[in-house]
Design a protein around this motif. Sequence first.
Motif, PDB file in Angstrom:
ATOM      1  N   MET A 262      43.399  37.802  32.253  1.00  0.00           N
ATOM      2  CA  MET A 262      43.882  38.778  31.267  1.00  0.00           C
ATOM      3  C   MET A 262      45.091  39.565  31.758  1.00  0.00           C
ATOM      4  O   MET A 262      45.872  40.066  30.971  1.00  0.00           O
ATOM      5  CB  MET A 262      42.763  39.764  30.921  1.00  0.00           C
ATOM      6  CG  MET A 262      41.578  39.135  30.216  1.00  0.00           C
ATOM      7  SD  MET A 262      41.984  38.544  28.567  1.00  0.00           S
ATOM      8  CE  MET A 262      41.818  40.053  27.619  1.00  0.00           C
ATOM      9  N   ARG A 263      45.219  39.733  33.082  1.00  0.00           N
ATOM     10  CA  ARG A 263      46.361  40.492  33.636  1.00  0.00           C
ATOM     11  C   ARG A 263      46.962  39.641  34.762  1.00  0.00           C
ATOM     12  O   ARG A 263      46.774  39.926  35.944  1.00  0.00           O
ATOM     13  CB  ARG A 263      45.892  41.830  34.249  1.00  0.00           C
ATOM     14  CG  ARG A 263      45.364  42.849  33.267  1.00  0.00           C
ATOM     15  CD  ARG A 263      46.430  43.731  32.620  1.00  0.00           C
ATOM     16  NE  ARG A 263      47.632  43.765  33.387  1.00  0.00           N
ATOM     17  CZ  ARG A 263      48.790  43.215  32.980  1.00  0.00           C
ATOM     18  NH1 ARG A 263      48.887  42.650  31.819  1.00  0.00           N
ATOM     19  NH2 ARG A 263      49.840  43.264  33.743  1.00  0.00           N
ATOM     20  N   PRO A 264      47.675  38.572  34.392  1.00  0.00           N
ATOM     21  CA  PRO A 264      48.064  37.557  35.381  1.00  0.00           C
ATOM     22  C   PRO A 264      48.873  38.075  36.570  1.00  0.00           C
ATOM     23  O   PRO A 264      48.750  37.541  37.660  1.00  0.00           O
ATOM     24  CB  PRO A 264      48.905  36.583  34.563  1.00  0.00           C
ATOM     25  CG  PRO A 264      48.478  36.770  33.155  1.00  0.00           C
ATOM     26  CD  PRO A 264      48.065  38.202  33.026  1.00  0.00           C
ATOM     27  N   ASP A 265      49.689  39.125  36.377  1.00  0.00           N
ATOM     28  CA  ASP A 265      50.547  39.534  37.495  1.00  0.00           C
ATOM     29  C   ASP A 265      50.079  40.809  38.184  1.00  0.00           C
ATOM     30  O   ASP A 265      50.801  41.383  38.989  1.00  0.00           O
ATOM     31  CB  ASP A 265      51.994  39.702  37.006  1.00  0.00           C
ATOM     32  CG  ASP A 265      52.126  40.875  36.042  1.00  0.00           C
ATOM     33  OD1 ASP A 265      51.087  41.321  35.493  1.00  0.00           O
ATOM     34  OD2 ASP A 265      53.263  41.351  35.837  1.00  0.00           O
ATOM     35  N   ALA A 266      48.868  41.260  37.912  1.00  0.00           N
ATOM     36  CA  ALA A 266      48.379  42.490  38.564  1.00  0.00           C
ATOM     37  C   ALA A 266      48.027  42.213  40.021  1.00  0.00           C
ATOM     38  O   ALA A 266      47.761  41.075  40.416  1.00  0.00           O
ATOM     39  CB  ALA A 266      47.140  43.002  37.830  1.00  0.00           C
ATOM     40  N   ASN A 267      48.025  43.272  40.823  1.00  0.00           N
ATOM     41  CA  ASN A 267      47.490  43.176  42.182  1.00  0.00           C
ATOM     42  C   ASN A 267      45.994  43.443  42.110  1.00  0.00           C
ATOM     43  O   ASN A 267      45.570  44.505  41.634  1.00  0.00           O
ATOM     44  CB  ASN A 267      48.181  44.191  43.096  1.00  0.00           C
ATOM     45  CG  ASN A 267      49.542  43.699  43.521  1.00  0.00           C
ATOM     46  OD1 ASN A 267      49.696  42.520  43.888  1.00  0.00           O
ATOM     47  ND2 ASN A 267      50.539  44.550  43.469  1.00  0.00           N
ATOM     48  N   ILE A 268      45.216  42.460  42.550  1.00  0.00           N
ATOM     49  CA  ILE A 268      43.756  42.564  42.436  1.00  0.00           C
ATOM     50  C   ILE A 268      43.147  42.384  43.826  1.00  0.00           C
ATOM     51  O   ILE A 268      43.277  41.313  44.421  1.00  0.00           O
ATOM     52  CB  ILE A 268      43.198  41.479  41.477  1.00  0.00           C
ATOM     53  CG1 ILE A 268      43.860  41.605  40.094  1.00  0.00           C
ATOM     54  CG2 ILE A 268      41.673  41.573  41.378  1.00  0.00           C
ATOM     55  CD1 ILE A 268      43.400  40.561  39.081  1.00  0.00           C
ATOM     56  N   PRO A 269      42.527  43.427  44.379  1.00  0.00           N
ATOM     57  CA  PRO A 269      41.930  43.267  45.708  1.00  0.00           C
ATOM     58  C   PRO A 269      40.578  42.559  45.684  1.00  0.00           C
ATOM     59  O   PRO A 269      39.829  42.655  44.706  1.00  0.00           O
ATOM     60  CB  PRO A 269      41.748  44.709  46.192  1.00  0.00           C
ATOM     61  CG  PRO A 269      41.693  45.542  44.962  1.00  0.00           C
ATOM     62  CD  PRO A 269      42.442  44.809  43.874  1.00  0.00           C
ATOM     63  N   ALA A 270      40.297  41.853  46.780  1.00  0.00           N
ATOM     64  CA  ALA A 270      38.918  41.445  47.079  1.00  0.00           C
ATOM     65  C   ALA A 270      38.349  42.677  47.775  1.00  0.00           C
ATOM     66  O   ALA A 270      38.744  43.013  48.890  1.00  0.00           O
ATOM     67  CB  ALA A 270      38.909  40.246  48.011  1.00  0.00           C
ATOM     68  N   THR A 271      37.473  43.413  47.099  1.00  0.00           N
ATOM     69  CA  THR A 271      37.115  44.775  47.542  1.00  0.00           C
ATOM     70  C   THR A 271      36.147  44.791  48.735  1.00  0.00           C
ATOM     71  O   THR A 271      35.415  43.822  48.984  1.00  0.00           O
ATOM     72  CB  THR A 271      36.460  45.554  46.377  1.00  0.00           C
ATOM     73  OG1 THR A 271      35.341  44.795  45.899  1.00  0.00           O
ATOM     74  CG2 THR A 271      37.428  45.787  45.238  1.00  0.00           C
ATOM     75  N   THR A 272      36.137  45.934  49.422  1.00  0.00           N
ATOM     76  CA  THR A 272      35.203  46.118  50.537  1.00  0.00           C
ATOM     77  C   THR A 272      33.765  46.050  50.039  1.00  0.00           C
ATOM     78  O   THR A 272      32.882  45.544  50.734  1.00  0.00           O
ATOM     79  CB  THR A 272      35.444  47.493  51.207  1.00  0.00           C
ATOM     80  OG1 THR A 272      36.824  47.575  51.526  1.00  0.00           O
ATOM     81  CG2 THR A 272      34.625  47.663  52.462  1.00  0.00           C
TER      82      THR A 272
END
Length: 363
Positions: A262-272
Motif C-alpha cells: 500500500m505504501r511502496p516507497d515508505a521506510n518500514i523497519p523490521a521492529t525490535t
Amino acid sequence: MKAMSKTEMLGWLRETNPDRLAELWRRADATRRRHVGDAVHLRGLVEISNFCVRQCAYCGLRAGNENLARYRMLADEIFWSAEQAVKFGYGTVVLQAGEDYGITTEWLAEVVRRIKSETPLAVTLSLGERPDKDLVAWRAAGADRYLLRFETSDRNLFEEIHPPLGNRKCDRIAMLQRLREFGFEVGSGIMVGIPGQTYASVANDIALFRELDLDMIGIGPFISHPATPLGSGFSFFPPVNGEQVPNNELMVYKAVALTRLMRPDANIPATTALATINKKNGRELGLQRGANVFMPNLTPVKYRQLYEIYPNKACITETGDACNGCLSTRIQAIGRHIGSGQGGRRDRQIIPGLEAGKEFCHA
Ligand code: SAM
Ligand code: SF4
C-alpha cells in the motif's frame, strides 16, 4: 493500477494457507526491491529517558509503574551515542523517550544542534505528544524526522488504552499532519494484537498509512507487560468470537507485507518488538516480507534494561559494537547490503512514472 480494497486486505489478514501467504511475501518483497532497493538502512536508537507522564495501558514506562527506576541521559552521553552511530556508518540517530517534560525545549534543541553541527547524521525524534512550540524549536534546531505511532485507528480503543493528559483528548493523527507542516519527515505505526483490536481495524490502519502518505511506518506486535492494565489479560472491548487479532509474528508479517504493497516507497523497519517475539530470525523474515530498515540499539548498556516498554526485549545486553557486528552478518546472509547515507524517503530518487503513494505495484 488501483490500491487494494479493504475487503482484499481483510482476506489476506485472515489467510492461513502457507502457499497463498508465500505469494503475499513474494509480492511484498518484489515491491520493496523495486521501490526502495536492496539496501537496509540502519538507524541508531538511543533511548534518552524512561520518565513518562502518560498512563498508556500497554507500556511499562507508564507513570503509574512505580517499580521502575527512572533515568534521563546526560547531553554528553547522548552525543557519545550519536558518535557511535557515526563510527558504525549509520546515517540516522533516533532519540526516543517517554513523554518527559524534564527534557526541556531548549536543552533538547541544544543536543540536536550539536549532533547536526558535529556529525553528518539525520536526527529523528520520538518524544511523544509534545506541544507545537517544542516541535517547532526542535525542527529549527535541525531535527529531520519525527516518529509518533497512532497505535490503532480505532478511536474508541485508542482513547481507552492511551488516556488523555487532563481533559484534552489526544489526536495523534492531527499531530502527524502538523509535524509535516513544520517540515519534518513523518513516521507513524501501530501495534498488532492489542486486546480489543479487530481484523477490520488493522485493515483500516493500513489504509490510513496510505492516506497519510507516511514516510516511515513501524509495525510491531503488542507484547504484554505485567505491570500494565493490558498485561493482566484485561480487554476494554472483548471482541466477538474470532475478531480479535492475534499478537503473533505471522500477523505482523502480514501487516508489514500489506503495508509495503500500500505504501511502496515508505521506510518500514523490521521492529525490535518483532525481533523480541522471534529472536532467531524475526528481523530477517521482516526484511524479506516488506521491511527495509533496522534500528540497532545504541543506548548505553547501563540504561538499556530500564527502558522496559515490554519484557524480554531483544538485544538488551549487547553493546553497540556487538549489535553492529551481528546485524551486518544477518543482513549479508539474506543477500542484502547496508544502506549508505541518511536513507530518508525524501532523499530517494523519484522513479519516473511512479507518483509516491498513488500507485500500487502488483509485482
Ligand atoms: N513515548 C513516545 C510515544 O509513546 O510515542 C515514544 C516512546 S514509546 C515507548 C514507543 C512505542 O513503543 C509506542 O509507540 C508503542 O507502539 C510501543 N510500545 C509501548 N508498549 C508496548 C508494548 N507493550 N508492546 C509493544 N509495543 C509497545
Ligand atoms: Fe509513555 Fe510512550 Fe509508554 Fe505511552 S507508550 S507510557 S507515552 S513511553
